[in-house]
Design a protein around this motif. Sequence first.
Motif, mmCIF file in Angstrom:
data_model
loop_
_atom_site.group_PDB
_atom_site.id
_atom_site.type_symbol
_atom_site.label_atom_id
_atom_site.label_comp_id
_atom_site.label_asym_id
_atom_site.label_seq_id
_atom_site.Cartn_x
_atom_site.Cartn_y
_atom_site.Cartn_z
ATOM 1 N N ALA A 38 40.120 -6.557 55.713
ATOM 2 C CA ALA A 38 41.212 -7.194 54.963
ATOM 3 C C ALA A 38 42.549 -6.752 55.534
ATOM 4 O O ALA A 38 42.649 -5.719 56.205
ATOM 5 C CB ALA A 38 41.110 -6.824 53.479
ATOM 6 N N PRO A 39 43.628 -7.523 55.284
ATOM 7 C CA PRO A 39 44.950 -7.141 55.781
ATOM 8 C C PRO A 39 45.465 -5.869 55.103
ATOM 9 O O PRO A 39 45.008 -5.473 54.035
ATOM 10 C CB PRO A 39 45.822 -8.344 55.392
ATOM 11 N N ASN A 82 50.430 -5.679 50.122
ATOM 12 C CA ASN A 82 50.741 -7.074 49.781
ATOM 13 C C ASN A 82 51.766 -7.672 50.745
ATOM 14 O O ASN A 82 51.660 -8.850 51.143
ATOM 15 C CB ASN A 82 51.256 -7.163 48.346
ATOM 16 N N ALA A 85 50.033 -8.355 54.113
ATOM 17 C CA ALA A 85 49.177 -9.542 53.998
ATOM 18 C C ALA A 85 50.022 -10.812 53.991
ATOM 19 O O ALA A 85 49.671 -11.819 54.630
ATOM 20 C CB ALA A 85 48.329 -9.453 52.730
ATOM 21 N N GLU A 88 51.457 -11.458 57.559
ATOM 22 C CA GLU A 88 50.422 -12.037 58.422
ATOM 23 C C GLU A 88 50.242 -13.527 58.133
ATOM 24 O O GLU A 88 50.144 -14.354 59.050
ATOM 25 C CB GLU A 88 49.117 -11.276 58.191
ATOM 26 N N LYS A 89 50.221 -13.872 56.840
ATOM 27 C CA LYS A 89 50.021 -15.265 56.449
ATOM 28 C C LYS A 89 51.258 -16.109 56.751
ATOM 29 O O LYS A 89 51.141 -17.246 57.242
ATOM 30 C CB LYS A 89 49.686 -15.336 54.960
ATOM 31 N N HIS A 97 39.986 -10.230 61.393
ATOM 32 C CA HIS A 97 39.614 -9.023 60.655
ATOM 33 C C HIS A 97 38.113 -8.762 60.767
ATOM 34 O O HIS A 97 37.312 -9.682 60.971
ATOM 35 C CB HIS A 97 40.026 -9.158 59.192
#
Length: 352
Positions: A38-39, A82, A85, A88-89, A97
């Motif tokens: 996960a990020p 958070n 993440a 990255e998005k 990942h």
Amino acid sequence: MTNRVNVVVVGGGQAGLAAGYHLRRQGLDFTILDADPAPGGSWQHMWDSLHLFSPAEHSSLPGRLMPAHAGETYPDAGHVVNYLADYEKHYDLPVQHGTRVDAVRRDGERLLVETDSGTWRAKAIISATGTWSRPFLPAVPGRDSFAGRQLHTVDYRSPADLTGRRVIVVGGGNSGAQIAADLALDGQAEVTWVTQRPPRFLADDIDGRALFDVATARRRALESGRGDTGGVTSLGDIVAVPPVRAARDTGLLVAKPMFARLTADGVRWADGSHTGVDAVIWCTGFRPALVHLAPLNLRSARGHIPTDGTRALGEPRLHLLGYGDWTGPASATLIGVGRPARDAARTIAQLL
């Protein structure tokens, strides 16, 4: 199956994402391979009470400000996860990942990246694996004979895990002070904090903003040929974040000199006295996670890979990012990694 790409970034934490941002700006074809499922990089593995040294607006990666953390000046680790993440998005960075890189080898005009799910052939590589996966344990006499619980910083989560235990926290840096303070303020464990030398607290008004300014001033001085200002280490070793300050000011955070050895059930002090101990937490730092680069045979006798900025001297197609000042001033921090990431991306663009 072998994949081809111009650049492979190994590691999808803060340094890998900063590299991805600047590689995208250079118009390069790249992928980011990250072992975590996960990020969030190493921030998703930190202890529960950890907070940044700096306010959110001074803890951002290039191009996107970290939002303020409601009700708190210094964001906690979950807020950072958070943010990473979202980063990255937002930039649609090509992070894979759950992909562990096992080895990097020379393969003619390209570098071969071997993973647990296939191989990649790249013209250049940025290694951004950090240090969290390589905790350092010192060779303290009796360590192997101690029958109690031994943890490193990477294993600690909260005081609840050590309720009712006699705990020794070893280490005079930020992790040691913060974990000792966390346990002491909770009050459910009997805590002893030990350090190799008397702890050096920074002034209470110094936080990550000031530290970044000091590191920047040192970099500029060195680049202009002026004397070394000493940087952050000239100020002290421990940032007096609110919990550390509270524990220190109430007398709960007083360091003792390092014990002489561990015994089966405790520690032996230099004067020969003995204290029973149930658990030892080693807040003794980390080493660069570079085992995947071993086939390139680049390490010096000191264990580091010699670099010019981020570029490996022995392999110009390889850049190292985020491991500490030897790969860019303040490059192991959120706010500091942007500049060396930009420089690495520009150098790679010129190479290609």
